[in-house]
Scaffold this motif. Structure first.
Motif, mmCIF file in Angstrom:
data_model
loop_
_atom_site.group_PDB
_atom_site.id
_atom_site.type_symbol
_atom_site.label_atom_id
_atom_site.label_comp_id
_atom_site.label_asym_id
_atom_site.label_seq_id
_atom_site.Cartn_x
_atom_site.Cartn_y
_atom_site.Cartn_z
ATOM 1 N N ASP A 76 0.852 -1.190 0.000
ATOM 2 C CA ASP A 76 0.000 0.000 0.000
ATOM 3 C C ASP A 76 0.889 1.242 0.000
ATOM 4 O O ASP A 76 2.040 1.204 0.448
ATOM 5 C CB ASP A 76 -0.907 0.038 1.236
ATOM 6 N N ILE A 77 0.310 2.352 -0.477
ATOM 7 C CA ILE A 77 0.988 3.653 -0.400
ATOM 8 C C ILE A 77 0.096 4.573 0.413
ATOM 9 O O ILE A 77 -1.051 4.829 0.049
ATOM 10 C CB ILE A 77 1.256 4.243 -1.795
ATOM 11 N N ALA A 78 0.622 5.078 1.525
ATOM 12 C CA ALA A 78 -0.181 5.826 2.492
ATOM 13 C C ALA A 78 -0.312 7.300 2.120
ATOM 14 O O ALA A 78 0.373 7.815 1.227
ATOM 15 C CB ALA A 78 0.441 5.691 3.878
ATOM 16 N N ALA A 79 -1.183 7.987 2.836
ATOM 17 C CA ALA A 79 -1.367 9.422 2.649
ATOM 18 C C ALA A 79 -0.058 10.174 2.858
ATOM 19 O O ALA A 79 0.730 9.840 3.757
ATOM 20 C CB ALA A 79 -2.420 9.942 3.634
ATOM 21 N N ASN A 80 0.196 11.155 1.996
ATOM 22 C CA ASN A 80 1.329 12.080 2.113
ATOM 23 C C ASN A 80 2.696 11.429 1.904
ATOM 24 O O ASN A 80 3.716 12.040 2.232
ATOM 25 C CB ASN A 80 1.301 12.786 3.477
ATOM 26 N N THR A 81 2.726 10.230 1.343
ATOM 27 C CA THR A 81 3.997 9.546 1.122
ATOM 28 C C THR A 81 4.947 10.365 0.254
ATOM 29 O O THR A 81 6.158 10.417 0.498
ATOM 30 C CB THR A 81 3.762 8.171 0.468
ATOM 31 N N PHE A 82 4.396 11.029 -0.771
ATOM 32 C CA PHE A 82 5.231 11.791 -1.701
ATOM 33 C C PHE A 82 4.965 13.303 -1.606
ATOM 34 O O PHE A 82 5.285 14.052 -2.522
ATOM 35 C CB PHE A 82 4.990 11.316 -3.137
ATOM 36 N N SER A 83 4.409 13.745 -0.491
ATOM 37 C CA SER A 83 4.035 15.147 -0.336
ATOM 38 C C SER A 83 5.232 16.024 0.040
ATOM 39 O O SER A 83 5.912 15.760 1.035
ATOM 40 C CB SER A 83 2.952 15.291 0.736
ATOM 41 N N THR A 84 5.451 17.077 -0.730
ATOM 42 C CA THR A 84 6.517 18.023 -0.384
ATOM 43 C C THR A 84 6.159 18.807 0.878
ATOM 44 O O THR A 84 7.046 19.314 1.565
ATOM 45 C CB THR A 84 6.778 19.002 -1.536
ATOM 46 N N ASP A 85 4.861 18.920 1.197
ATOM 47 C CA ASP A 85 4.448 19.609 2.414
ATOM 48 C C ASP A 85 4.952 18.883 3.658
ATOM 49 O O ASP A 85 5.060 19.489 4.735
ATOM 50 C CB ASP A 85 2.922 19.696 2.492
ATOM 51 N N TYR A 86 5.253 17.603 3.509
ATOM 52 C CA TYR A 86 5.795 16.810 4.611
ATOM 53 C C TYR A 86 7.302 16.602 4.456
ATOM 54 O O TYR A 86 7.875 15.698 5.060
ATOM 55 C CB TYR A 86 5.085 15.459 4.691
ATOM 56 N N ASP A 87 7.927 17.437 3.642
ATOM 57 C CA ASP A 87 9.372 17.381 3.411
ATOM 58 C C ASP A 87 9.779 16.035 2.809
ATOM 59 O O ASP A 87 10.728 15.393 3.253
ATOM 60 C CB ASP A 87 10.133 17.628 4.729
ATOM 61 N N ARG A 88 9.059 15.637 1.744
ATOM 62 C CA ARG A 88 9.299 14.353 1.099
ATOM 63 C C ARG A 88 9.327 14.507 -0.417
ATOM 64 O O ARG A 88 8.668 15.385 -0.976
ATOM 65 C CB ARG A 88 8.198 13.348 1.485
ATOM 66 N N ALA A 89 10.106 13.640 -1.060
ATOM 67 C CA ALA A 89 10.088 13.485 -2.528
ATOM 68 C C ALA A 89 10.214 14.812 -3.273
ATOM 69 O O ALA A 89 9.559 15.014 -4.293
ATOM 70 C CB ALA A 89 8.808 12.757 -2.951
ATOM 71 N N LYS A 90 11.052 15.695 -2.793
ATOM 72 C CA LYS A 90 11.147 17.030 -3.395
ATOM 73 C C LYS A 90 11.691 17.012 -4.824
ATOM 74 O O LYS A 90 11.356 17.861 -5.638
ATOM 75 C CB LYS A 90 12.009 17.929 -2.513
ATOM 76 N N LYS A 91 12.536 16.026 -5.133
ATOM 77 C CA LYS A 91 13.149 15.976 -6.463
ATOM 78 C C LYS A 91 12.491 14.975 -7.403
ATOM 79 O O LYS A 91 12.865 14.877 -8.567
ATOM 80 C CB LYS A 91 14.634 15.648 -6.325
ATOM 81 N N VAL A 92 11.517 14.228 -6.919
ATOM 82 C CA VAL A 92 10.931 13.138 -7.703
ATOM 83 C C VAL A 92 10.051 13.682 -8.832
ATOM 84 O O VAL A 92 9.183 14.524 -8.607
ATOM 85 C CB VAL A 92 10.107 12.196 -6.813
ATOM 86 N N LYS A 93 10.292 13.178 -10.052
ATOM 87 C CA LYS A 93 9.494 13.537 -11.222
ATOM 88 C C LYS A 93 8.686 12.355 -11.754
ATOM 89 O O LYS A 93 7.618 12.533 -12.332
ATOM 90 C CB LYS A 93 10.400 14.085 -12.331
ATOM 91 N N LYS A 94 9.209 11.140 -11.565
ATOM 92 C CA LYS A 94 8.541 9.958 -12.114
ATOM 93 C C LYS A 94 8.552 8.838 -11.078
ATOM 94 O O LYS A 94 9.567 8.592 -10.430
ATOM 95 C CB LYS A 94 9.251 9.497 -13.389
ATOM 96 N N VAL A 95 7.389 8.165 -10.936
ATOM 97 C CA VAL A 95 7.268 7.059 -9.990
ATOM 98 C C VAL A 95 6.675 5.851 -10.704
ATOM 99 O O VAL A 95 5.635 5.952 -11.368
ATOM 100 C CB VAL A 95 6.369 7.430 -8.791
ATOM 101 N N ILE A 96 7.350 4.699 -10.565
ATOM 102 C CA ILE A 96 6.834 3.429 -11.071
ATOM 103 C C ILE A 96 6.361 2.600 -9.878
ATOM 104 O O ILE A 96 7.114 2.368 -8.931
ATOM 105 C CB ILE A 96 7.911 2.658 -11.859
ATOM 106 N N VAL A 97 5.103 2.197 -9.927
ATOM 107 C CA VAL A 97 4.508 1.436 -8.830
ATOM 108 C C VAL A 97 4.380 -0.021 -9.263
ATOM 109 O O VAL A 97 3.677 -0.317 -10.239
ATOM 110 C CB VAL A 97 3.134 2.009 -8.451
ATOM 111 N N PRO A 98 5.018 -0.972 -8.568
ATOM 112 C CA PRO A 98 4.994 -2.384 -8.982
ATOM 113 C C PRO A 98 3.653 -3.055 -8.698
ATOM 114 O O PRO A 98 2.791 -2.498 -8.006
ATOM 115 C CB PRO A 98 6.106 -2.997 -8.130
ATOM 116 N N SER A 99 3.496 -4.272 -9.205
ATOM 117 C CA SER A 99 2.239 -5.004 -9.059
ATOM 118 C C SER A 99 1.969 -5.445 -7.622
ATOM 119 O O SER A 99 0.840 -5.822 -7.290
ATOM 120 C CB SER A 99 2.246 -6.240 -9.973
#
Length: 311
Positions: free
Chosen positions: A200-223
């Motif tokens: 699972d991917i939880a709330a705010n996992t990639f949120s910059t408001d939570y100081d996360r994933a600031k440089k991420v442009k592309k995400v691949i989510v596996p099966s």
């Protein structure tokens, strides 16, 4: 005719006087409110603040009861056991605890509400006094009400500091909890593949408001990932997401208020929230024609807020 003209002039004078009088009243009320707000609410000098009384202290997820009295304090745990005792003293912008000075930010919500609402009946509001102490870059919170402190603990348990304290982050910057849920990413990569152990991917996992994933442009989510929770990618810088076949649920606002431009949704989805994109507009959504996903998208796109692209 002269009498009529004189009456009109007198009426104009009275009207002008009334307007001036009204403006003076408005100015005086505004001035009093401003001085009250300035003097009591936004203190630059906290020396006049009285901290005597009981405070509920929150240090990340640790909870303590602190009694302050005339420069002395006692700290107890939730079971009432004495943890520590010492001294305190308020400075202009600091609090001295046991001989060491720390920056402090004090707020009295009763004064804030009294200024904003202009009412003496504040019992209907959930208000408290609270202050934050910056201890070497980490905020420690003190609340006058236990409920407010408990709310802070709940919030802190979704922060990076909490995940760090509990050793959830791996060397790549992924934090996965005991339920195999990805809860945060703090790495420096632009292209990210979610670890296969995550389900699972939880709330705010990639949120910059939570100081996360600031440089991420592309995400691949596996099966392996089956669910994307609400706000998982909200307020993120992610521009492209590829979801692999196997995911079954995407909840409301999963991609809200983000920079998302392009997303691939597989045929395996059996639940799609009513508004997965929130205020994010113009997203190109790739899917297969006549699939469940395609039908979901068509029924959820009444405002034409995203573009369906058939692959």
């Amino acid at each position: 005719m002269r009498t009529t003209t004189k009456r009109i002039r007198n009426a104009k004078r009275i009207l002008i006087i009334d307007i001036i009088f009204f403006l003076m009243i408005v100015f005086m009320v505004s001035f009093v409110k401003f001085k009250k707000h300035e003097a009591l609410t936004y203190k630059e000098n906290y020396k006049s603040v009285d901290l005597d009384g009981r405070w509920y202290m929150v240090d990340v997820d640790d909870f303590f009861v602190v009694d302050m009295d005339g420069g002395d304090y006692e700290k107890h745990d939730v079971d009432g056991n004495l943890v520590n005792k010492g001294t305190y003293k308020i400075g202009e912008h600091t609090i001295n605890l046991d001989g060491s000075d720390y920056p402090i930010d004090y707020t009295d919500e009763y004064l804030e509400a009294d200024y904003a609402a202009d009412t003496d009946d504040l019992e209907d509001y959930s208000l408290s006094k609270h202050f934050e102490v910056n201890v070497h870059g980490k905020l420690v919170y003190y609340f006058s009400k236990k409920e407010a402190a408990e709310d802070q603990v709940d919030f802190n348990m979704t922060t990076n500091d909490y995940y760090i304290r509990n050793g959830l982050f791996n060397d790549e910057g992924f934090a996965i909890d005991g339920d195999d849920t990805l809860v945060a990413y703090t790495g420096d990569l632009e292209n990210v593949r979610v670890p296969s152990e995550a389900t699972d991917i939880a709330a705010n996992t990639f949120s910059t408001d939570y100081d996360r994933a600031k440089k991420v442009k592309k995400v691949i989510v596996p099966s392996s990932v089956k669910t994307i929770e609400s706000y998982a990618f909200a307020f993120s810088n992610v521009e492209e997401i590829i979801l692999s076949d196997g995911i079954t649920q995407i909840h409301d606002n999963a991609f809200a208020n983000s920079k998302l431009k392009d997303i691939t949704l597989p045929d395996s989805i059996d639940y799609l929230g009513d508004d997965i994109f929130g205020k994010t507009k113009g997203v190109k959504v790739h899917c297969t024609k006549d699939s469940n996903t395609y039908r979901f998208l068509n029924s959820h796109n009444q405002k034409k807020s995203f573009e369906i692209v058939i692959d």
